[in-house]
Design a protein around this motif. Structure first.
Motif, PDB file in Angstrom:
ATOM      1  N   THR A 120      20.971  85.006  20.457  1.00 51.61           N
ATOM      2  CA  THR A 120      19.600  85.260  20.109  1.00 51.61           C
ATOM      3  C   THR A 120      19.470  86.932  20.013  1.00 51.61           C
ATOM      4  O   THR A 120      20.104  87.493  20.451  1.00 51.61           O
ATOM      5  CB  THR A 120      18.947  84.790  21.488  1.00 51.61           C
ATOM      6  N   LEU A 121      18.391  87.273  19.189  1.00 51.86           N
ATOM      7  CA  LEU A 121      18.322  88.673  18.901  1.00 51.86           C
ATOM      8  C   LEU A 121      16.832  89.098  19.492  1.00 51.86           C
ATOM      9  O   LEU A 121      16.003  89.897  18.796  1.00 51.86           O
ATOM     10  CB  LEU A 121      18.339  88.834  17.357  1.00 51.86           C
ATOM     11  N   GLY A 122      16.518  88.716  20.554  1.00 47.95           N
ATOM     12  CA  GLY A 122      15.310  88.974  21.332  1.00 47.95           C
ATOM     13  C   GLY A 122      14.155  88.584  20.636  1.00 47.95           C
ATOM     14  O   GLY A 122      14.221  87.275  20.149  1.00 47.95           O
ATOM     15  N   SER A 123      13.137  89.131  20.099  1.00 49.93           N
ATOM     16  CA  SER A 123      12.007  88.790  19.311  1.00 49.93           C
ATOM     17  C   SER A 123      12.150  88.850  18.034  1.00 49.93           C
ATOM     18  O   SER A 123      11.498  88.200  17.245  1.00 49.93           O
ATOM     19  CB  SER A 123      10.920  89.746  19.662  1.00 49.93           C
ATOM     20  N   LEU A 124      13.521  89.245  17.396  1.00 50.73           N
ATOM     21  CA  LEU A 124      13.686  89.385  16.043  1.00 50.73           C
ATOM     22  C   LEU A 124      13.996  87.732  15.703  1.00 50.73           C
ATOM     23  O   LEU A 124      13.974  87.460  14.355  1.00 50.73           O
ATOM     24  CB  LEU A 124      14.886  90.292  15.881  1.00 50.73           C
ATOM     25  N   GLY A 125      14.915  86.898  16.244  1.00 51.81           N
ATOM     26  CA  GLY A 125      14.993  85.741  15.694  1.00 51.81           C
ATOM     27  C   GLY A 125      16.462  85.247  16.624  1.00 51.81           C
ATOM     28  O   GLY A 125      16.797  85.727  17.614  1.00 51.81           O
TER      29      GLY A 125
ATOM     30  N   ALA B 107      24.630  75.365  10.014  1.00 48.24           N
ATOM     31  CA  ALA B 107      24.471  76.904  10.583  1.00 48.24           C
ATOM     32  C   ALA B 107      22.877  76.813  10.499  1.00 48.24           C
ATOM     33  O   ALA B 107      22.257  76.143   9.712  1.00 48.24           O
ATOM     34  CB  ALA B 107      24.981  77.879   9.764  1.00 48.24           C
ATOM     35  N   SER B 108      22.165  77.662  11.492  1.00 54.16           N
ATOM     36  CA  SER B 108      20.651  77.763  11.401  1.00 54.16           C
ATOM     37  C   SER B 108      20.510  79.353  11.628  1.00 54.16           C
ATOM     38  O   SER B 108      21.195  79.855  12.509  1.00 54.16           O
ATOM     39  CB  SER B 108      20.196  76.760  12.190  1.00 54.16           C
ATOM     40  N   ALA B 109      19.618  79.976  11.187  1.00 54.08           N
ATOM     41  CA  ALA B 109      18.876  81.020  11.433  1.00 54.08           C
ATOM     42  C   ALA B 109      17.404  81.161  11.493  1.00 54.08           C
ATOM     43  O   ALA B 109      16.853  80.471  10.603  1.00 54.08           O
ATOM     44  CB  ALA B 109      19.559  82.364  10.607  1.00 54.08           C
ATOM     45  N   SER B 110      16.986  81.878  12.299  1.00 53.61           N
ATOM     46  CA  SER B 110      15.330  82.211  12.287  1.00 53.61           C
ATOM     47  C   SER B 110      15.038  83.888  12.475  1.00 53.61           C
ATOM     48  O   SER B 110      15.919  84.435  13.181  1.00 53.61           O
ATOM     49  CB  SER B 110      14.617  81.633  13.301  1.00 53.61           C
ATOM     50  N   ALA B 111      14.265  84.422  11.840  1.00 53.69           N
ATOM     51  CA  ALA B 111      14.143  85.924  11.918  1.00 53.69           C
ATOM     52  C   ALA B 111      12.431  86.071  11.804  1.00 53.69           C
ATOM     53  O   ALA B 111      11.679  85.695  10.885  1.00 53.69           O
ATOM     54  CB  ALA B 111      14.713  86.449  10.709  1.00 53.69           C
ATOM     55  N   LEU B 112      11.988  86.839  12.624  1.00 57.96           N
ATOM     56  CA  LEU B 112      10.585  87.364  12.642  1.00 57.96           C
ATOM     57  C   LEU B 112      10.398  88.418  11.440  1.00 57.96           C
ATOM     58  O   LEU B 112      10.619  89.622  11.961  1.00 57.96           O
ATOM     59  CB  LEU B 112      10.284  87.686  14.132  1.00 57.96           C
TER      60      LEU B 112
ATOM     61  N   TRP C 289       3.629  88.749  11.724  1.00 62.48           N
ATOM     62  CA  TRP C 289       2.709  87.362  11.537  1.00 62.48           C
ATOM     63  C   TRP C 289       3.525  86.524  10.650  1.00 62.48           C
ATOM     64  O   TRP C 289       3.138  85.458  10.311  1.00 62.48           O
ATOM     65  CB  TRP C 289       1.626  88.008  10.729  1.00 62.48           C
ATOM     66  N   ALA C 290       4.867  86.563  10.566  1.00 67.65           N
ATOM     67  CA  ALA C 290       5.582  85.829   9.703  1.00 67.65           C
ATOM     68  C   ALA C 290       7.088  85.469  10.194  1.00 67.65           C
ATOM     69  O   ALA C 290       7.953  86.419  10.709  1.00 67.65           O
ATOM     70  CB  ALA C 290       5.661  86.612   8.211  1.00 67.65           C
ATOM     71  N   LEU C 291       7.340  84.037  10.099  1.00 70.02           N
ATOM     72  CA  LEU C 291       8.770  83.722  10.729  1.00 70.02           C
ATOM     73  C   LEU C 291       9.355  82.868   9.530  1.00 70.02           C
ATOM     74  O   LEU C 291       8.862  82.032   8.840  1.00 70.02           O
ATOM     75  CB  LEU C 291       8.496  82.610  11.813  1.00 70.02           C
ATOM     76  N   ALA C 292      10.704  83.238   9.215  1.00 67.25           N
ATOM     77  CA  ALA C 292      11.625  82.519   8.185  1.00 67.25           C
ATOM     78  C   ALA C 292      12.545  81.724   8.974  1.00 67.25           C
ATOM     79  O   ALA C 292      13.246  82.283   9.994  1.00 67.25           O
ATOM     80  CB  ALA C 292      12.248  83.729   7.208  1.00 67.25           C
ATOM     81  N   ARG C 293      12.999  80.660   8.666  1.00 68.40           N
ATOM     82  CA  ARG C 293      14.030  79.807   9.109  1.00 68.40           C
ATOM     83  C   ARG C 293      14.738  78.998   7.971  1.00 68.40           C
ATOM     84  O   ARG C 293      14.248  78.861   6.940  1.00 68.40           O
ATOM     85  CB  ARG C 293      13.414  78.903  10.069  1.00 68.40           C
ATOM     86  N   VAL C 294      15.884  78.950   8.321  1.00 67.93           N
ATOM     87  CA  VAL C 294      16.824  78.151   7.448  1.00 67.93           C
ATOM     88  C   VAL C 294      17.814  77.446   8.430  1.00 67.93           C
ATOM     89  O   VAL C 294      18.435  77.650   9.335  1.00 67.93           O
ATOM     90  CB  VAL C 294      17.611  79.335   6.398  1.00 67.93           C
ATOM     91  N   ALA C 295      18.151  76.169   7.752  1.00 64.23           N
ATOM     92  CA  ALA C 295      19.188  75.297   8.387  1.00 64.23           C
ATOM     93  C   ALA C 295      19.996  74.686   7.311  1.00 64.23           C
ATOM     94  O   ALA C 295      19.281  74.086   6.537  1.00 64.23           O
ATOM     95  CB  ALA C 295      18.509  74.229   9.158  1.00 64.23           C
TER      96      ALA C 295
ATOM     97  N   LEU D 239      14.571  75.216   4.146  1.00 62.15           N
ATOM     98  CA  LEU D 239      13.931  76.739   4.379  1.00 62.15           C
ATOM     99  C   LEU D 239      12.513  76.267   4.785  1.00 62.15           C
ATOM    100  O   LEU D 239      11.834  75.707   4.143  1.00 62.15           O
ATOM    101  CB  LEU D 239      14.456  77.405   3.057  1.00 62.15           C
ATOM    102  N   SER D 240      11.983  77.337   5.502  1.00 63.30           N
ATOM    103  CA  SER D 240      10.558  77.537   5.761  1.00 63.30           C
ATOM    104  C   SER D 240      10.216  78.989   6.056  1.00 63.30           C
ATOM    105  O   SER D 240      10.888  79.666   6.563  1.00 63.30           O
ATOM    106  CB  SER D 240      10.224  76.642   7.021  1.00 63.30           C
ATOM    107  N   LEU D 241       9.089  79.233   5.700  1.00 59.94           N
ATOM    108  CA  LEU D 241       8.405  80.346   5.917  1.00 59.94           C
ATOM    109  C   LEU D 241       7.017  80.254   6.424  1.00 59.94           C
ATOM    110  O   LEU D 241       6.200  79.650   5.700  1.00 59.94           O
ATOM    111  CB  LEU D 241       8.237  81.469   4.524  1.00 59.94           C
TER     112      LEU D 241
END
Length: 663
Positions: free
Chosen positions: A465-470, A512-517, A521-527, A560-562
């Protein structure tokens, strides 16, 4: 205006997929908690793909065929199913949707009612018994969260599909109650794919300092046509068509389902006791080519587990027992172009499943923890034949299948932001009553040659986890399967699946998965998932060749989602699914082409109009109008492997709600 927004308090996340409460970083297994995005909440989902999107290793194929339902696979487990779900254990509000014989049906679940999901990826029979190549726990929104609330919504899609939902909830004196109903009038994009269903549900919840009680009810009545699979040429040239065989025999499914469940949890001085019980009745009429199946099912079960240990204890232990019974009255008739003919099968089937398990969690050091579990299961099948004639002998009989399923895992958490883990886990899966009853020679009773499959899997993974970043996850897995259950069809009975055992198979890969703020107001995710699923031994009698891929398992898939606009007046979500080509038969001659499908949704935040709030959403699925196969039917007869997905589709939803603070 530059003003700072007040902080938002999020609901605590409690991981329960392993039967007890563990800090997520200390779970030595791949567990994901999913909460649908705001934009998805006001859509009109037809299947559970919205509720379970974005989990690596998990694929939910919305087949746009209400008669068959969605296909759920975890790391390749579950791909063999023709209808419903196989090889993956599913719970809904603590009530198993997976029956004692391992078959799962989800027709009673309204996808829009799901508030959160927990997914355990990898074998888990050490805690959940039969058919646990993975675990999905679905939870509807608690009335204690909803408060005093009334909601009405309606959706319409461009081909005329209309979905209507209504719910009412209230709280008083620590109790919360909710009732909901929904209707679906589905106009499929394919010929002979229309469906209608009416669902209802209710729950009563009490959450106290020591005791938590939850009573749930669910019901559904449905009537759905089944267009069947198409050949490759037909799915490309005319994806909207239906199989001529399915049209002739008027295939589909009409049924009803009623169930009730109660769960009680008591916590006191480091001890916790969980007890639950459930019961259901189900009736369906299922015309398939050459046969009309009439099935009456009753099932019931109970589970009790006790745990000792607090979050700061060095050792925590638990144990439990579980029982499930299933009674099926199965009859089949000759299908004479959609009309019942002579009785071909009349038998009563009984399944009794008993399991007992123990588990222990040990904090070896402040940063290393271990979890071990062991479960024993015994599943007894019995058939009584009510159709005995001079030319049809008595096919009564019984079979008992048992397994001992161990599991052990270790987690290392060097910092609060990074954890790694490794585990060895096992699973077993009996054939279902339907699979045992479907014998290629047409006889009744049970297939004496079909054995349960057994799985031993190893896995290593990491979470950060990267705190609030993802956040990010990575897992490598290797599952070795003995006596793998493999479906096939015969030309004399297209659309009806039979099963045989492959001596050995192997499913290995990486996810693998990742999410990033990327903005406030925008969140990106990939799995993403890579699966190499192959037969590991040749069997000339079954036509299986070592090294060939297992049909129905896509070698690569990514979601993938945004999501944008959280907290703003307009919330939007862009979704993309990328999938490689997928083998459709054991010989690896037929393949479904790879595809990329993109969806977009825009939703208006609720706006107050007097005493009510109004919200709306517009969803455009498959915005580039791609032709693709949403699923394949493994080893289908006459090359009818392919189930095409719909083209570009617009859906508009309007919701009216009234919420009153109980204070």
């Amino acid at each position: 205006d530059g003003a700072r927004r007040a902080p938002t308090t999020l609901t605590p996340v409690r991981v329960t997929a392993l039967g007890g409460s563990l800090a997520p970083a200390r779970v030595p297994y791949a567990v994901t908690v999913v909460v649908p995005a705001d934009a998805a909440r006001v859509r009109a989902p037809l299947a559970l793909d919205d509720a379970l999107r974005g989990v690596p290793g998990l694929a939910v194929d919305n087949r746009y065929n209400i008669a068959l339902g969605e296909r759920i696979t975890i790391r390749g487990f579950g791909a063999r199913t023709q209808f419903g779900v196989r090889g993956v254990h599913v719970d809904v509000d603590g009530v198993p949707a997976t029956m004692p014989d391992g078959q799962t049906t989800l027709s009673h679940v309204d996808p829009a009612s799901i508030g959160s999901s927990e997914v355990l990826r990898g074998p888990a029979s050490s805690l959940y018994g039969n058919a646990a190549g993975g675990v999905v726990r679905l939870t509807t929104v608690s009335p204690l969260q909803l408060g005093n609330d009334l909601r009405l919504s309606s959706s319409i899609a461009e081909r005329g599909t209309v979905t209507t939902r209504a719910s009412v909830s209230g709280v008083a004196g620590g109790w919360g109650g909710e009732a909901r109903a929904s209707s679906l009038d589905y106009r499929g994009f394919r010929v002979h794919s229309d469906a209608r269903d009416l669902r209802g549900g209710a729950q009563l919840v009490r959450a106290g300092a020591r005791d938590t009680v939850r009573l749930t009810l669910a019901t559904v009545d449905y009537d759905a046509d089944n267009p069947g699979g198409l050949t490759d040429s037909a799915s490309v040239a005319a994806p909207h068509t239906a199989s001529a065989t399915n049209l002739r025999y008027r295939t589909g499914e009409k049924g009803s389902h009623r169930q009730a469940g109660v769960a009680w949890r008591r916590s006191l001085a480091g001890w916790s006791l969980d007890a639950s019980g459930w019961g259901l009745g189900r009736h369906l009429v299922n015309p398939i080519p050459f046969r009309i199946i009439d099935l009456n099912r009753r099932a019931a079960g109970a589970r009790i587990a006790i745990d000792r240990g607090r979050s700061d204890d060095r050792i925590a232990v638990g144990a439990g027992v579980e029982h499930g019974s299933q009674w099926d009255d199965r009859r089949s008739f000759e299908n004479r172009d959609g009309v019942r003919g002579a009785v071909a099968l009349d038998q009563n089937e009984r399944v009794a499943s008993n399991g007992a398990f123990v588990r222990a969690a040990v904090a070896v050091t402040p940063v290393i923890s271990a979890l071990a579990s062991l479960r024993g299961d015994r599943v007894a099948f019995r058939v009584d034949d009510d159709l005995v004639t001079a030319t049809d002998p008595d096919d009564a009989g019984s079979r008992t299948m048992s397994a001992l399923s161990p599991s052990v895992g270790v987690a290392w958490t060097p910092t609060t932001r990074v954890s790694t883990y490794a585990n060895v886990s096992t699973a077993f899966e009996t054939p279902t009553t339907t699979e045992l009853a479907n014998r290629p020679n047409g006889a009744g009773g049970m297939n004496p040659d079909l054995a349960p499959q057994h799985v031993v899997a190893t896995e290593v993974g990491a979470r950060a986890t990267l705190g609030s970043l993802g956040s990010a996850t990575l897992a490598l897995f290797d599952a070795r399967i003995r006596d793998a259950l493999v479906p096939f069809e015969v030309p004399a009975a297209p659309g009806r699946q039979f099963y045989r055992n492959a001596s050995r198979a192997r499913q290995r890969g990486v996810e693998a998965s990742a999410s990033a703020l990327i903005q406030p107001w925008a969140l990106a995710r990939v799995a993403a998932t890579l699966v190499d699923a192959r037969f590991a031994a040749s069997d000339s009698a079954a036509g299986l060749v070592s090294g060939r891929r297992i049909p129905g398992v896509a070698p690569f898939r990514a979601d993938l989602s945004l999501t944008a606009g959280a907290g703003g007046p307009v919330r939007s979500e862009l979704l993309a699914t990328v999938q490689s080509r997928t083998p459709a038969d054991d010989a690896n001659i037929a393949w479904a082409p790879g595809f990329t499908v993109v969806d977009v949704t825009a939703a208006l935040a609720p706006r107050g109009i007097g005493a009510v709030s109004l919200s709306a959403a517009a969803s455009l699925s498959n915005i580039f109008n791609r032709r693709y196969d949403t699923s394949v039917v493994p080893n289908a007869a006459r090359g009818r492997f392919f189930e095409p997905g719909p083209g570009r589709t617009l859906t508009v939803t309007v919701e009216v709600s009234r919420h009153r603070d109980p204070r």
